[in-house]
Write an enzyme that holds these catalytic residues in place. Sequence first.
Site, mmCIF file in Angstrom:
data_model
loop_
_atom_site.group_PDB
_atom_site.id
_atom_site.type_symbol
_atom_site.label_atom_id
_atom_site.label_comp_id
_atom_site.label_asym_id
_atom_site.label_seq_id
_atom_site.Cartn_x
_atom_site.Cartn_y
_atom_site.Cartn_z
ATOM 1 N N GLY A 49 0.866 -1.179 0.000
ATOM 2 C CA GLY A 49 0.000 0.000 0.000
ATOM 3 C C GLY A 49 0.904 1.231 0.000
ATOM 4 O O GLY A 49 1.843 1.312 0.812
ATOM 5 N N GLN A 99 -5.798 -8.721 -2.164
ATOM 6 C CA GLN A 99 -5.816 -7.713 -1.089
ATOM 7 C C GLN A 99 -7.247 -7.366 -0.675
ATOM 8 O O GLN A 99 -7.494 -6.995 0.471
ATOM 9 C CB GLN A 99 -5.107 -6.430 -1.554
ATOM 10 N N ASP A 102 -1.503 4.525 -6.265
ATOM 11 C CA ASP A 102 -0.062 4.417 -6.008
ATOM 12 C C ASP A 102 0.723 5.567 -6.613
ATOM 13 O O ASP A 102 1.831 5.875 -6.177
ATOM 14 C CB ASP A 102 0.474 3.096 -6.566
#
Length: 345
Positions: free
Chosen positions: A47, A196, A237
């Site tokens: 993350g 995830q 990201d």
Amino acid sequence: MKIETLRWVDDHLEMIDQRILPAKFEYLSYIDAKSIADGIQSMVVRGAPAIGVAAAYGVALEALVLAKSEGSNFAKDLSIGIERLAQSRPTAVNLFWALERMKKRWADLLSLSNLEIANQLLNEAHRILAEDIQINRTMGAYGAKLLKDGARVLTHCNAGALATAGHGTALGVFRSAVESGKKISVIADETRPFLQGARLTAWEMVQENIPVTLITDNMSGHLMATGQIDVVVVGTDRVAANGDVANKIGTYMVAVLAHRHNIPFYVACPLSTIDMSIATGHDIPIEERDIDEVKGFRDFHWAAEGIKIRNPAFDVTPAELVTGLITERGVVRQPDLHKLKNLFL
Ligand code: MRU
């Protein structure tokens, strides 16, 4: 339950081992840059913001080790440690943002002894961690206003407390909405191949008693077409200067579907995730991960041995599909170069 993804204990860093969640909840200990770089690479911590915080502690720990060891070349060896951290993962810009911030702090401290520099770098890492939680809470408050009472929200991957120092970015929006008294329900897609969504987002929402339903990645189109999703909120990201958004592989697919069904598509995005040095999403480096992640899960392989496999871990959603970026400076609707530049004024 307050989830502390990373915590400083006595003289070392501890990080939740996210590879084994939700079956087991365990912390692992980290003592230098190399061990933290390995932890980032092997997905103990993942993350974008959490990777940045871990890297900051990696620099501080390395400085502490070097300051206490005779015969080390502090400046040269610390630079090697920083380079090792920079090589751990390529896509999340928070990693490079945190390393730059630590290097800048180091440059301001050159007149001090090595041990004093190391202690100040540790303070900087503590600050980065505390600021991250604060920023997530601010984004959460802005984002919560976008969710109607009763909203059914789809999210992809895990942009939660586990992906940050705490509270989360996309899941921070959900937490803040619930704290403000709204009843919402979350639809978490599995997020193949590393899962995830199934393993981390579903677990986080269960811990918080926020209603959550797990679906496989190929079900979101059906749920959108049949009116069962009101809004999408994801993390990111790296955002390019024109507003293109890199996030976990499959995000682009969700964004296209949301556009097709007139469903708002929001991206929770701290300023540390915006990379103004990159003009468009085409230039964002996309990590290719081990093909074993696609071949099966953990030790079980369901694909034929020898089969050709691709495993790009991220994709880019063009800015035109983004309804808004939720930042700590407010919501940037239909992001573009001009609006993103203004965020940094
Ligand atoms: O490969 P991962 O698990 O590090 O990818 C994480 C994501 O794609 C998240 O959505 C992103 O980092 C935002 S986290 C607040």
